[in-house]
Structures are given as C-alpha cells and as structure tokens.
Design a protein around this motif. Structure first.
Motif, mmCIF file in Angstrom:
data_model
loop_
_atom_site.group_PDB
_atom_site.id
_atom_site.type_symbol
_atom_site.label_atom_id
_atom_site.label_comp_id
_atom_site.label_asym_id
_atom_site.label_seq_id
_atom_site.Cartn_x
_atom_site.Cartn_y
_atom_site.Cartn_z
ATOM 1 N N VAL A 89 -26.648 23.022 -23.698
ATOM 2 C CA VAL A 89 -26.582 22.505 -22.372
ATOM 3 C C VAL A 89 -25.026 21.667 -22.471
ATOM 4 O O VAL A 89 -24.763 20.887 -23.288
ATOM 5 C CB VAL A 89 -27.401 21.321 -22.042
ATOM 6 N N SER A 90 -24.062 22.211 -21.645
ATOM 7 C CA SER A 90 -23.014 21.709 -21.468
ATOM 8 C C SER A 90 -22.710 20.774 -20.557
ATOM 9 O O SER A 90 -23.402 20.742 -19.334
ATOM 10 C CB SER A 90 -21.714 22.818 -20.980
ATOM 11 N N VAL A 91 -22.323 19.302 -21.027
ATOM 12 C CA VAL A 91 -22.292 18.035 -20.139
ATOM 13 C C VAL A 91 -20.745 17.828 -19.847
ATOM 14 O O VAL A 91 -19.670 17.695 -20.693
ATOM 15 C CB VAL A 91 -22.801 16.914 -20.985
ATOM 16 N N PHE A 92 -20.626 17.684 -18.455
ATOM 17 C CA PHE A 92 -19.118 17.358 -18.010
ATOM 18 C C PHE A 92 -19.240 16.006 -17.074
ATOM 19 O O PHE A 92 -19.997 15.785 -16.440
ATOM 20 C CB PHE A 92 -18.468 18.658 -17.461
ATOM 21 N N ASP A 93 -18.181 15.446 -17.164
ATOM 22 C CA ASP A 93 -18.021 14.228 -16.364
ATOM 23 C C ASP A 93 -17.559 14.603 -14.724
ATOM 24 O O ASP A 93 -16.783 15.431 -14.498
ATOM 25 C CB ASP A 93 -16.648 13.380 -16.663
ATOM 26 N N ALA A 94 -18.496 14.104 -13.800
ATOM 27 C CA ALA A 94 -18.386 14.740 -12.379
ATOM 28 C C ALA A 94 -17.183 14.473 -11.800
ATOM 29 O O ALA A 94 -16.815 15.083 -10.749
ATOM 30 C CB ALA A 94 -19.498 14.399 -11.660
ATOM 31 N N GLU A 95 -16.393 13.287 -12.173
ATOM 32 C CA GLU A 95 -14.878 13.004 -11.680
ATOM 33 C C GLU A 95 -13.675 13.773 -12.303
ATOM 34 O O GLU A 95 -13.157 14.151 -11.788
ATOM 35 C CB GLU A 95 -14.919 11.429 -11.556
ATOM 36 N N THR A 96 -13.809 13.616 -13.601
ATOM 37 C CA THR A 96 -12.553 14.259 -14.266
ATOM 38 C C THR A 96 -12.568 15.896 -14.552
ATOM 39 O O THR A 96 -11.721 16.433 -14.909
ATOM 40 C CB THR A 96 -12.372 13.386 -15.712
ATOM 41 N N LEU A 97 -14.025 16.239 -14.399
ATOM 42 C CA LEU A 97 -14.417 17.423 -14.788
ATOM 43 C C LEU A 97 -14.161 17.862 -16.128
ATOM 44 O O LEU A 97 -13.978 19.071 -16.634
ATOM 45 C CB LEU A 97 -13.634 18.339 -13.768
ATOM 46 N N ALA A 98 -14.036 17.007 -17.194
ATOM 47 C CA ALA A 98 -13.733 17.090 -18.660
ATOM 48 C C ALA A 98 -15.329 17.111 -19.288
ATOM 49 O O ALA A 98 -16.165 16.566 -18.986
ATOM 50 C CB ALA A 98 -13.312 15.941 -19.211
ATOM 51 N N ILE A 99 -15.216 18.025 -20.090
ATOM 52 C CA ILE A 99 -16.426 18.247 -20.985
ATOM 53 C C ILE A 99 -16.791 16.909 -22.020
ATOM 54 O O ILE A 99 -15.741 16.595 -22.636
ATOM 55 C CB ILE A 99 -16.425 19.281 -21.748
ATOM 56 N N VAL A 100 -17.864 16.458 -21.736
ATOM 57 C CA VAL A 100 -18.164 15.145 -22.750
ATOM 58 C C VAL A 100 -18.981 15.455 -23.790
ATOM 59 O O VAL A 100 -18.963 14.564 -24.761
ATOM 60 C CB VAL A 100 -18.599 14.118 -21.786
#
Length: 316
Positions: A246-257
């Motif tokens: 499961v890939s998790v990304f920041d909804a604002e920066t769109l960066a993978i966390v």
C-alpha cells in the motif's frame, strides 16, 4: 490480470455518503469473487461473523445512504444483487446484461449507478423499484465510479480510454472528459468534493484531478498495478496489486511518505469514518487488513472468503 487486460482476466483475480453517522462503521461487507459470497466482518473483533452465498462472481459493492442496503455487481451473472445489510439476506436481483463491474450510490437519492464494462455505459438504477431508469454512454470499459458529496456529478474511470468522464446526474449526460494516466481503474473523490484520484494500472501512478476546474493537479508514482485509493488523515492510501503493498502519499504535497508491506494482491480499500482506519481486501491471501493511518502499519487481519475484491464502498 486485474486492471491490465479484458474483463474476463480482470475478474479472474474493483460513495462516500456525506453526513453518514460515523458510529455505523462497524462492519465490512467483502465481496469474494471466486467463492461467490459476501463476507460480513465485525470490525471490532476483526472476525468474519457471517457469509452470504451469492452467484455470478460478485465484485463491486455500494451501500445506500443509510447503509441499510448493499448493492453488489455480479459480472459473470450480468446482474445487480440487492442485500439487506442488517439481516444478511438477499432481497432482490436485477438482470442487467453486459458486464456490470464498478458501482456507486447517490448520497441522498434512491439511485445506484453501475458501470457496464462491455457496452461502455453507466446504467442508472432506480433503487426503490430496482429497475433501470436510464443509460449514459461514457468512454471505453468504465470501471470505478464515484459520486461527488453534493450528488451533482458522477465520475467514471474509463479504463480503455485513459480518461475520466464527468457526468451531470441531473442532465444524465457527460459534461467533460479528462485525460489521466494509462488504464485508470479505481476512482475516489475527496470528502469536500474538490479533488478526484484515479489509480492507473497501466502507468503505475495516481492522477489527481481538480473537479471544478476539470484539470489535472498532478500525478504520483506508486507501486505496481495500483487498483484503488482511500483517503484518511490527510493522506492517500493506494493498493498496489502486483507490488503487494500500500503506497501512502501526502494529499497536499503529493509526495510518497511510506510504502507499507501488505499482502498478496491488495485490491479494494476504504477508510472508516469512525476512526480513520484503512481496510484492505487481499485477493491472494483471503484476508481483510486493518491499517493504522497514523502509525502507517497493519494492526489486524480477518479471514474472509476466497478471492476478496471489495471494489467500492464496503464499510457500514
């Protein structure tokens, strides 16, 4: 393989309701395609408490605004199945023909929308009568569907057209198409109705759309063959089928966390309105996973039927 070939291969391996009471998020209703069943999972115990026999290889699922009724697509049975979610009994069945797959429900009206993979249209079903009310032509092989929280628009991920169709539900007609990544399958709309996110199985990325402006905000590279997306605690959670993650990304920066090790072929995914927990159906392991949206790790598992897909909104 799912999301990367015609429907017969996809099926061998896809509504948020504004104002719904968060305390209702106590069960998961998981469609098990090869098993021809629906597993009812008690989320407090993370245990399957009932199994409803179905037919037609169930895949997609949506719930009525009050979450009392479940609607399940049966692609091989070419039908829509209506289920009483409380009593765990089949109520009615509607023969549709074609290849019903993705499904969504209106947040306030008694309407259900079914994506027909083969005929490239959306079937509008009057849920009160359980009868076809209209048909709307969209792009090639519509898959995931999502309705905006205000109930004005339906978004269809048209897999073989590499686009999203934006349908005005009052007009019963598309008002825009938006090019996205390759082979979009799952689609999710944010709780505020501002953005939509598509999981693109062909390009291994997520496309972010500004719904009002009908334009792309950006894209996010994720794992192999992303299937569907959930949003929780300011983050997006993407099931990577072939990556087992499961890939998790920041909804604002769109960066993978973070990339979370999940299971064999994670597919359907949804967040709980009650506490933000994210639940994932694992096709290959016959399990439902629970992910903590803050710690970003799997915290519990429940055994379900063979081949869980849970494509849609499955928590009540």
């Amino acid at each position: 393989m799912p999301g990367s070939s015609p429907l017969s291969c996809i099926l061998a391996f896809a509504l948020a309701f504004a104002g719904a009471d968060a305390v209702l998020a106590q069960e998961a209703l998981v469609t098990n395609q090869p098993a021809d069943s629906l597993s009812i999972v008690d989320l407090a115990q993370m245990k399957t408490v009932a199994e409803i026999p179905l037919s037609g290889k169930p895949a997609g699922i949506a719930l009525s605004p009050d979450r009392a009724t479940a609607y399940v697509t049966a692609p091989e049975g070419r039908a829509l199945i209506e289920i009483d979610a409380a009593s765990h009994r089949i109520k009615r069945r509607l023969e549709l023909g074609g290849g019903p797959l993705g499904i969504a429900a209106h947040p306030t009206r008694s309407e259900v929308y079914v994506a027909d993979w083969y005929t490239h249209k959306i079937v509008v079903v009057d849920a009160g009568r359980l009868a076809v009310a209209a048909e709307i032509t969209v792009g090639q092989s519509p898959s995931g569907l999502a309705v905006t929280p205000d109930g004005a628009l339906l978004l269809s991920a048209d897999r073989d057209s590499d686009q999203v169709s934006v349908v005005d539900l009052a007009m019963r007609a598309p008002v825009a198409t938006i090019k996205v990544g390759s082979r979009p399958f799952g689609i999710t709309v944010s709780d505020d109705g501002a953005r939509a996110y598509t999981a693109n199985v062909g390009s291994d990325d997520v496309t972010v759309i500004d719904i009002a402006k009908r334009r792309l905000v950006g894209s996010i590279k994720v794992g192999r063959r992303p299937y569907a997306i959930a949003l929780s605690r300011g983050k997006g959670f993407v099931t990577d089928q072939y990556g087992g993650t499961v890939s998790v990304f920041d909804a604002e920066t769109l960066a993978i966390v973070k990339t979370i090790d999940a299971c064999d072929h994670p597919e359907g995914i949804e967040q709980s309105a009650a506490d933000g927990s994210v639940y994932v159906a694992c096709w290959g392991d016959n399990e439902l996973l629970k992910i903590d949206p803050v710690a970003l790790k799997v915290t519990a598992k429940a055994e379900v039927g063979d081949g869980p897909r849970a494509f849609g909104k499955f928590l009540r």
